[in-house]
Design a protein around this motif. Structure first.
Motif, PDB file in Angstrom:
ATOM      1  N   MET A 126       0.623  -1.672   0.244  1.00 17.67           N
ATOM      2  CA  MET A 126       0.108   0.375   0.037  1.00 17.67           C
ATOM      3  C   MET A 126       0.775   1.244  -0.184  1.00 17.67           C
ATOM      4  O   MET A 126       0.478   2.343  -0.809  1.00 17.67           O
ATOM      5  CB  MET A 126      -0.899   0.018   1.129  1.00 17.67           C
ATOM      6  N   VAL A 127       2.056   1.331   1.110  1.00 16.48           N
ATOM      7  CA  VAL A 127       3.418   2.351   0.891  1.00 16.48           C
ATOM      8  C   VAL A 127       3.253   2.925  -0.345  1.00 16.48           C
ATOM      9  O   VAL A 127       3.495   4.032  -0.883  1.00 16.48           O
ATOM     10  CB  VAL A 127       4.001   1.972   1.626  1.00 16.48           C
ATOM     11  N   GLU A 178       1.534   1.472   6.755  1.00 16.65           N
ATOM     12  CA  GLU A 178       1.392  -0.067   6.118  1.00 16.65           C
ATOM     13  C   GLU A 178       1.286  -0.735   7.670  1.00 16.65           C
ATOM     14  O   GLU A 178       3.162  -0.409   7.914  1.00 16.65           O
ATOM     15  CB  GLU A 178       2.103  -0.546   4.927  1.00 16.65           C
ATOM     16  N   LEU A 179       0.534  -1.511   7.933  1.00 14.11           N
ATOM     17  CA  LEU A 179       0.773  -2.506   8.741  1.00 14.11           C
ATOM     18  C   LEU A 179       2.268  -3.439   8.853  1.00 14.11           C
ATOM     19  O   LEU A 179       3.224  -4.027   9.440  1.00 14.11           O
ATOM     20  CB  LEU A 179       0.376  -3.496  10.105  1.00 14.11           C
ATOM     21  N   ALA A 180       1.906  -3.905   8.011  1.00 10.13           N
ATOM     22  CA  ALA A 180       2.537  -5.290   7.403  1.00 10.13           C
ATOM     23  C   ALA A 180       4.107  -4.570   7.199  1.00 10.13           C
ATOM     24  O   ALA A 180       5.312  -4.961   7.304  1.00 10.13           O
ATOM     25  CB  ALA A 180       2.101  -5.745   5.391  1.00 10.13           C
ATOM     26  N   ALA A 181       4.386  -3.257   6.782  1.00 10.38           N
ATOM     27  CA  ALA A 181       5.661  -2.919   6.687  1.00 10.38           C
ATOM     28  C   ALA A 181       6.100  -2.382   7.850  1.00 10.38           C
ATOM     29  O   ALA A 181       7.325  -2.342   8.217  1.00 10.38           O
ATOM     30  CB  ALA A 181       4.916  -1.223   5.894  1.00 10.38           C
ATOM     31  N   ALA A 182       5.862  -2.278   8.823  1.00 14.87           N
ATOM     32  CA  ALA A 182       6.047  -2.221  10.455  1.00 14.87           C
ATOM     33  C   ALA A 182       6.429  -3.641  11.304  1.00 14.87           C
ATOM     34  O   ALA A 182       7.514  -3.961  11.807  1.00 14.87           O
ATOM     35  CB  ALA A 182       5.208  -0.931  10.997  1.00 14.87           C
ATOM     36  N   VAL A 183       4.996  -4.153  11.082  1.00 17.81           N
ATOM     37  CA  VAL A 183       5.170  -5.982  12.036  1.00 17.81           C
ATOM     38  C   VAL A 183       4.506  -7.081  11.196  1.00 17.81           C
ATOM     39  O   VAL A 183       4.115  -7.272  12.019  1.00 17.81           O
ATOM     40  CB  VAL A 183       4.133  -4.699  13.028  1.00 17.81           C
ATOM     41  N   GLY A 184       4.404  -6.650  10.695  1.00 16.29           N
ATOM     42  CA  GLY A 184       4.558  -7.645   9.301  1.00 16.29           C
ATOM     43  C   GLY A 184       5.201  -8.975  10.066  1.00 16.29           C
ATOM     44  O   GLY A 184       5.950  -9.533   9.502  1.00 16.29           O
ATOM     45  N   GLY A 200      -3.024  -5.473   6.649  1.00 14.11           N
ATOM     46  CA  GLY A 200      -2.835  -6.926   6.104  1.00 14.11           C
ATOM     47  C   GLY A 200      -1.921  -7.317   6.936  1.00 14.11           C
ATOM     48  O   GLY A 200      -1.180  -6.344   6.726  1.00 14.11           O
ATOM     49  N   GLY A 201      -1.497  -8.856   6.552  1.00 15.08           N
ATOM     50  CA  GLY A 201       0.249  -9.435   6.795  1.00 15.08           C
ATOM     51  C   GLY A 201       0.376  -9.411   7.914  1.00 15.08           C
ATOM     52  O   GLY A 201       1.922  -9.339   8.000  1.00 15.08           O
ATOM     53  N   SER A 202      -0.557  -9.395   8.708  1.00 20.09           N
ATOM     54  CA  SER A 202      -0.280  -9.226  10.287  1.00 20.09           C
ATOM     55  C   SER A 202       0.584 -10.566  10.808  1.00 20.09           C
ATOM     56  O   SER A 202       0.345 -11.685  10.476  1.00 20.09           O
ATOM     57  CB  SER A 202      -1.229  -8.801  11.335  1.00 20.09           C
ATOM     58  N   ALA A 203       1.320 -10.239  12.037  1.00 18.94           N
ATOM     59  CA  ALA A 203       2.216 -11.234  12.452  1.00 18.94           C
ATOM     60  C   ALA A 203       1.559 -11.493  13.356  1.00 18.94           C
ATOM     61  O   ALA A 203       2.467 -12.492  14.293  1.00 18.94           O
ATOM     62  CB  ALA A 203       3.910 -11.014  12.279  1.00 18.94           C
TER      63      ALA A 203
END
Length: 374
Positions: free
Chosen positions: A51-52, A89-95, A134-137
């Motif tokens: 997204m970013v 974008e959550l995935a780009a930080a903690v995905g 999306g893509g959360s860990a």
């Protein structure tokens, strides 16, 4: 005389090409066949990873900062910003993609690093925060995000719980109350939008734990503990928020943002197209080309290509899809708003080879699209 104008608005081909790479390959093929075409790339995403980069490709400022990864290790994260709007974008930080060595950590991973990124954007003057979920860990109910923004989690003795010293289940199970007094001062003045393509509640058989925690490494024993912990967390922040569609997104991050940040849940692709002013971009275009790795029945529920098709059809511009494969019948493809669908699998039936050579295959698809539609 001006040539035909083509807008390329694909999502990523997961595991193969990013959305900008897909657009670039299609553009090469189209220009090869129709050298006079005015080809404009507008990569898209539906709220998950990519997204970013979609906004960066559209000219938004790309901001890169230090932020803890999903298990607390030092890492780098990015967000996009224009004026007072930030896309985080959550995935780009903690995905999942940020886990060291790809090692799953279902009980230790959290969203604290996401909160660090949001705080940075608020400090930079953002007053509209779009959170791509999306893509959360993790499955922490958004507790890490909120702690990083200043929410204090208190135990039965009114002492603050140290979220770095215990796993998610222990932390959430011991919360007796929360203190909002220390929340980042800009939170009250900011508007938060959750961009996601799922409508799961927080709890139950369709909730964050039951549906998504296994892909984050949780076994049945862990799932029972996580569900109990999130149930308790929901009782602390408000069970009404837990029932809202999207509360279960990204391991319950949606719930935490709804309950404390006053967030609104919206379709990820709708938010992206609105912010990119997509309707204006396609006005007067000859053709829109979108796509993703797999066009299937799940695509019909908020995925990027169907959102692009709806926007193109509303502007009365024909739209076609270039995809890795499709599981839809010709009738379903037409019903989704596509004039045609071009799967790479028709050129290369072997999925592994198709993924490895997707760029060249998309160039060939681009040539075919130009031949048949321009």
């Amino acid at each position: 005389m001006n040539g035909p104008r083509v807008v390329l608005a694909p999502d990523k081909f997961k595991g193969s090409l990013t959305a900008p790479e897909v657009a670039a390959a299609l553009g090469v093929g189209i220009r090869r066949r129709a050298p006079g075409a005015d080809v404009r790339a507008v990569p898209v995403a539906d709220g998950g990873d990519g997204m970013v980069e979609a906004f960066a490709a559209a000219g938004w400022q790309r901001v890169e900062i230090d932020a803890p990864g999903p298990t607390g290790e030092p890492s780098r994260a990015v967000y996009a910003m224009r004026d007072e709007t930030a896309v985080v974008e959550l995935a780009a930080a903690v995905g999942l993609v940020k886990l060291p060595g790809g090692r799953l950590a279902p009980l230790r991973a959290d969203t604290f690093g996401l909160g660090v990124v949001v705080a940075h954007a608020l400090d930079a003057g953002a007053r509209e925060i779009v959170l791509g979920l999306g893509g959360s860990a993790s499955t922490d109910g958004g507790s890490g995000l909120l702690r990083a923004l200043g929410l204090r989690l208190l135990d039965e003795n009114n002492d603050e719980l140290d979220g770095t010293a215990m796993d998610v289940v222990t932390l959430l199970s011991r919360v007796a109350a929360v203190d909002r007094a220390g929340l980042h001062p800009a939170v009250a003045r900011a508007r938060f939008t959750l961009a996601c393509d799922v409508d799961n509640p927080l709890l139950g058989p369709a909730g964050a734990v039951a549906v998504y925690s296994p892909q984050k490494g949780a076994d049945r024993h862990m799932m029972v503990k996580l569900e109990a912990a999130l149930t308790h967390w929901a009782a602390i922040l408000g069970t009404g928020y837990a029932e809202i569609g999207g509360a279960g997104a990204a391991g319950g991050t949606g719930f935490g943002a709804l309950a404390v940040l006053g967030a609104e849940v919206r379709s990820g692709i709708d938010v992206l197209l609105e912010l990119l002013e997509f309707t204006a971009l396609v006005e007067g275009a000859t053709l829109v080309v979108t796509g993703e790795g797999s066009l299937d029945h799940q695509s019909m529920h908020g995925k990027a290509p169907v959102g692009v098709a709806a926007a193109a059809n509303a502007a009365r511009v024909p739209v076609v899809a270039a995809v890795g494969r499709t599981m839809l019948s010709p009738g379903e493809i037409r019903a989704a708003g596509f004039a045609a669908c071009y799967p790479l699998s028709e050129l290369e039936p072997d999925a592994a080879r198709s993924m490895l050579t997707a760029g060249k295959l998309l160039e060939r698809i681009g040539e075919r699209i130009a031949r048949e539609h321009l």
